[in-house]
Write a protein that holds these residues in place. Structure first.
Motif, PDB file in Angstrom:
ATOM      1  N   THR A  16      -5.148   5.644  -4.855  1.00  0.00           N
ATOM      2  CA  THR A  16      -5.127   5.150  -6.227  1.00  0.00           C
ATOM      3  C   THR A  16      -5.974   3.886  -6.309  1.00  0.00           C
ATOM      4  N   PRO A  17      -6.377   3.477  -7.524  1.00  0.00           N
ATOM      5  CA  PRO A  17      -7.110   2.207  -7.659  1.00  0.00           C
ATOM      6  C   PRO A  17      -6.355   1.023  -7.073  1.00  0.00           C
ATOM      7  N   ALA A  18      -5.030   0.977  -7.274  1.00  0.00           N
ATOM      8  CA  ALA A  18      -4.241  -0.129  -6.725  1.00  0.00           C
ATOM      9  C   ALA A  18      -4.302  -0.123  -5.203  1.00  0.00           C
ATOM     10  N   GLN A  19      -4.239   1.065  -4.610  1.00  0.00           N
ATOM     11  CA  GLN A  19      -4.322   1.157  -3.159  1.00  0.00           C
ATOM     12  C   GLN A  19      -5.682   0.708  -2.652  1.00  0.00           C
ATOM     13  N   ARG A  20      -6.727   1.063  -3.379  1.00  0.00           N
ATOM     14  CA  ARG A  20      -8.059   0.655  -2.929  1.00  0.00           C
ATOM     15  C   ARG A  20      -8.228  -0.864  -2.998  1.00  0.00           C
ATOM     16  N   GLU A  21      -7.565  -1.491  -3.981  1.00  0.00           N
ATOM     17  CA  GLU A  21      -7.617  -2.955  -4.063  1.00  0.00           C
ATOM     18  C   GLU A  21      -6.907  -3.581  -2.858  1.00  0.00           C
ATOM     19  N   ILE A  22      -5.741  -3.037  -2.522  1.00  0.00           N
ATOM     20  CA  ILE A  22      -5.013  -3.525  -1.344  1.00  0.00           C
ATOM     21  C   ILE A  22      -5.821  -3.257  -0.085  1.00  0.00           C
ATOM     22  N   LEU A  23      -6.421  -2.068  -0.019  1.00  0.00           N
ATOM     23  CA  LEU A  23      -7.216  -1.714   1.161  1.00  0.00           C
ATOM     24  C   LEU A  23      -8.394  -2.663   1.331  1.00  0.00           C
ATOM     25  N   GLY A  24      -8.955  -3.125   0.205  1.00  0.00           N
ATOM     26  CA  GLY A  24     -10.051  -4.088   0.294  1.00  0.00           C
ATOM     27  C   GLY A  24      -9.611  -5.373   0.980  1.00  0.00           C
ATOM     28  N   ARG A  25      -8.398  -5.841   0.645  1.00  0.00           N
ATOM     29  CA  ARG A  25      -7.884  -7.050   1.295  1.00  0.00           C
ATOM     30  C   ARG A  25      -7.586  -6.796   2.769  1.00  0.00           C
ATOM     31  N   LEU A  26      -7.007  -5.636   3.055  1.00  0.00           N
ATOM     32  CA  LEU A  26      -6.723  -5.308   4.452  1.00  0.00           C
ATOM     33  C   LEU A  26      -8.011  -5.168   5.261  1.00  0.00           C
ATOM     34  N   THR A  27      -9.018  -4.565   4.646  1.00  0.00           N
ATOM     35  CA  THR A  27     -10.304  -4.412   5.331  1.00  0.00           C
ATOM     36  C   THR A  27     -10.899  -5.764   5.674  1.00  0.00           C
ATOM     37  N   ALA A  28     -10.788  -6.712   4.750  1.00  0.00           N
ATOM     38  CA  ALA A  28     -11.319  -8.055   5.010  1.00  0.00           C
ATOM     39  C   ALA A  28     -10.597  -8.709   6.181  1.00  0.00           C
ATOM     40  N   VAL A  29      -9.272  -8.603   6.210  1.00  0.00           N
ATOM     41  CA  VAL A  29      -8.515  -9.212   7.298  1.00  0.00           C
ATOM     42  C   VAL A  29      -8.832  -8.536   8.624  1.00  0.00           C
ATOM     43  N   MET A  30      -8.894  -7.209   8.627  1.00  0.00           N
ATOM     44  CA  MET A  30      -9.180  -6.500   9.867  1.00  0.00           C
ATOM     45  C   MET A  30     -10.602  -6.777  10.340  1.00  0.00           C
ATOM     46  N   SER A  31     -11.525  -6.920   9.409  1.00  0.00           N
ATOM     47  CA  SER A  31     -12.897  -7.283   9.790  1.00  0.00           C
ATOM     48  C   SER A  31     -12.911  -8.658  10.451  1.00  0.00           C
ATOM     49  N   LEU A  32     -12.139  -9.583   9.887  1.00  0.00           N
ATOM     50  CA  LEU A  32     -12.040 -10.917  10.472  1.00  0.00           C
ATOM     51  C   LEU A  32     -11.474 -10.842  11.886  1.00  0.00           C
ATOM     52  N   LEU A  33     -10.371 -10.129  12.056  1.00  0.00           N
ATOM     53  CA  LEU A  33      -9.709 -10.074  13.360  1.00  0.00           C
ATOM     54  C   LEU A  33     -10.584  -9.393  14.406  1.00  0.00           C
ATOM     55  N   GLU A  34     -11.192  -8.274  14.034  1.00  0.00           N
ATOM     56  CA  GLU A  34     -12.020  -7.548  14.999  1.00  0.00           C
ATOM     57  C   GLU A  34     -13.313  -8.301  15.289  1.00  0.00           C
ATOM     58  N   GLY A  35     -13.922  -8.855  14.253  1.00  0.00           N
ATOM     59  CA  GLY A  35     -15.157  -9.604  14.453  1.00  0.00           C
ATOM     60  C   GLY A  35     -14.931 -10.856  15.278  1.00  0.00           C
ATOM     61  N   PHE A  57       0.836  -1.202   0.000  1.00  0.00           N
ATOM     62  CA  PHE A  57       0.000   0.000   0.000  1.00  0.00           C
ATOM     63  C   PHE A  57       0.871   1.252   0.000  1.00  0.00           C
ATOM     64  N   LEU A  58       1.885   1.274   0.865  1.00  0.00           N
ATOM     65  CA  LEU A  58       2.757   2.442   0.951  1.00  0.00           C
ATOM     66  C   LEU A  58       3.575   2.630  -0.318  1.00  0.00           C
ATOM     67  N   ALA A  59       3.960   1.525  -0.952  1.00  0.00           N
ATOM     68  CA  ALA A  59       4.745   1.620  -2.182  1.00  0.00           C
ATOM     69  C   ALA A  59       3.970   2.297  -3.297  1.00  0.00           C
ATOM     70  N   GLU A  60       2.635   2.211  -3.242  1.00  0.00           N
ATOM     71  CA  GLU A  60       1.783   2.838  -4.253  1.00  0.00           C
ATOM     72  C   GLU A  60       1.469   4.297  -3.930  1.00  0.00           C
ATOM     73  N   THR A  61       1.918   4.776  -2.771  1.00  0.00           N
ATOM     74  CA  THR A  61       1.587   6.132  -2.351  1.00  0.00           C
ATOM     75  C   THR A  61       2.285   7.157  -3.228  1.00  0.00           C
ATOM     76  N   GLU A  62       1.522   8.099  -3.717  1.00  0.00           N
ATOM     77  CA  GLU A  62       2.064   9.156  -4.551  1.00  0.00           C
ATOM     78  C   GLU A  62       2.604  10.273  -3.655  1.00  0.00           C
ATOM     79  N   VAL A  63       3.883  10.599  -3.810  1.00  0.00           N
ATOM     80  CA  VAL A  63       4.488  11.621  -2.958  1.00  0.00           C
ATOM     81  C   VAL A  63       4.681  12.949  -3.683  1.00  0.00           C
ATOM     82  N   ASP A  64       4.268  13.016  -4.947  1.00  0.00           N
ATOM     83  CA  ASP A  64       4.389  14.269  -5.675  1.00  0.00           C
ATOM     84  C   ASP A  64       3.262  15.207  -5.270  1.00  0.00           C
ATOM     85  N   PRO A  65       3.562  16.399  -4.739  1.00  0.00           N
ATOM     86  CA  PRO A  65       2.515  17.306  -4.235  1.00  0.00           C
ATOM     87  C   PRO A  65       1.480  17.685  -5.284  1.00  0.00           C
TER      88      PRO A  65
END
Length: 380
Positions: free
Chosen positions: A258-277, A213-221
């Motif tokens: 970015t779209p790539a970040q949102r795809e990664i975030l979807g996977r992270l959201t699923a894992v975090m939902s599992l852990l918290e639930g 996720f961080l690797a996809e982060t855009e750092v250009d202002p």
């Protein structure tokens, strides 16, 4: 840390100083009361370990033989801040390095880095001061060891933090039995410790996703500014991005991804939902046998979660995406409950077999699909 020659992108010391200066004091307790509260939380954490391991069966038929090497630390609000700054610094180091390289190529980049590091440090400190009075407990997965906040020395195996003043504040606010509430909280947090202790690959899986996720982060202002502008137009016009689920609101943090970040975030959201639930499910499953007033605690705590502390609290929760975290508890708990009722606890524990058996975001919402994929049959 903020020298012109090698300026950090975040002044971490300033973040700690800002947060500890701004964080509100905890509830008033005498010194003897404080000592008794700390001792009781440690006792409850130890008892919760046995209850959770027996209930979840994540260590099989011999939970007593499982490792007991991650520490439990009872901290105050500044202690929680220091621990989380250490964790942020460790996890965000690749992104910080990326930003430093970009700025080093800019005219005056070193000076901008020194100034920007202080600004970012203050901003992070303000955010942590807000969160420090709200977190009851946390299994800290990524933080490196520190003298005042040690781990077990085993290469980042984690530590369990219990924030004593916040626990006392909430139990008083809800007017619930303190002994019961403290054990109830420990059951939830101990479940997280059990998850990462019993599933060694889980930490590496999460870290890999975060680093991607961080690797996809855009750092250009200029690119970030354009993304903010497009997001503002979308929100103002009521338009919904094409890859956003129907009816699912987005925080400011999400709309600039970015779209790539949102795809990664979807996977992270699923894992975090599992852990918290899973933690919520276990907390309520164990609760009736060891927490006499668990029904009252759950009802009052759910009401508190839903309404927030006030308008400012609600606004900040939405802006930071904390409302999404509350949905994770609810959606994840439903997933775990459905699967356990369908295939039993051992059948549910197939989820911990490998990264491939973790549920997707879609499967969190439709647990029967996970059962069909992993167990090869339709739930009855």
């Amino acid at each position: 840390m903020t020298s012109i020659g090698g300026a950090e992108m975040v002044d971490w010391n300033l973040a700690v100083a800002t947060a500890t200066r701004l964080v509100r004091p905890g509830p008033e307790v005498s010194r003897d009361e404080a000592r008794a509260i700390v001792a009781e939380l440690r006792t409850h954490a130890k008892a919760a370990e046995e209850h959770v391991r027996g209930y979840t069966r994540m260590f099989g038929d011999d939970p007593a033989g499982a490792p007991h090497d991650t520490p439990v630390l009872v901290v105050d609000r500044p202690g929680w801040v220091r621990a989380n700054v250490a964790g942020f610094r460790a996890v965000l180091s690749p992104l910080v390095d990326k930003m430093r390289e970009r700025r080093s190529a800019m005219p005056g980049g070193a000076v901008l880095g020194a100034v920007g590091g202080k600004v970012t440090g203050v901003e992070l400190g303000m955010l942590l001061s807000f969160l420090a009075s709200r977190v009851l407990g946390q299994y800290e997965t990524f933080a490196p060891p520190a003298r005042e906040l040690p781990t077990n020395g085993g290469g980042g195996a984690g530590r369990l933090l219990l924030v004593a003043p916040n626990i006392v504040h909430v139990e008083r606010e809800l007017d619930v039995q303190p002994h019961d509430f403290r054990l109830w909280v420990c059951l939830h947090e101990e479940t997280h410790r059990t998850q990462f202790t019993a599933v060694p690959w889980l930490r590496d899986q999460l870290e890999s996703e975060i680093q991607s996720f961080l690797a996809e982060t855009e750092v250009d202002p200029s690119t970030l500014l354009e993304r903010f502008r497009e997001a503002a137009q979308s929100l103002a016009g009521g338009r919904q991005p094409e890859d956003q689920d129907e009816g699912e609101p987005r925080s400011l943090v999400e709309v600039v991804q970015t779209p790539a970040q949102r795809e990664i975030l979807g996977r992270l959201t699923a894992v975090m939902s599992l852990l918290e639930g899973h933690a919520d499910y276990v907390m309520d499953g164990v609760g009736p046998s060891v927490v006499p007033s668990v029904a009252e605690i759950r009802e009052k705590f759910q009401q508190r979660r839903a309404k927030g502390a006030g308008r400012l609290d609600q606004a900040l929760r939405k802006l930071l995406g904390l409302d999404a975290k509350l949905r994770q508890y609810k959606d994840g708990e439903k997933f775990v409950r459905h699967v356990v009722e369908s295939v039993g606890m051992d059948g549910f524990n197939r989820v911990w077999t490998s990264p491939n058996t973790l549920p997707t975001k879609a499967e969190i919402a439709k647990p029967a699909d996970w059962i069909a994929r992993v167990h090869g049959r339709t739930a009855g």
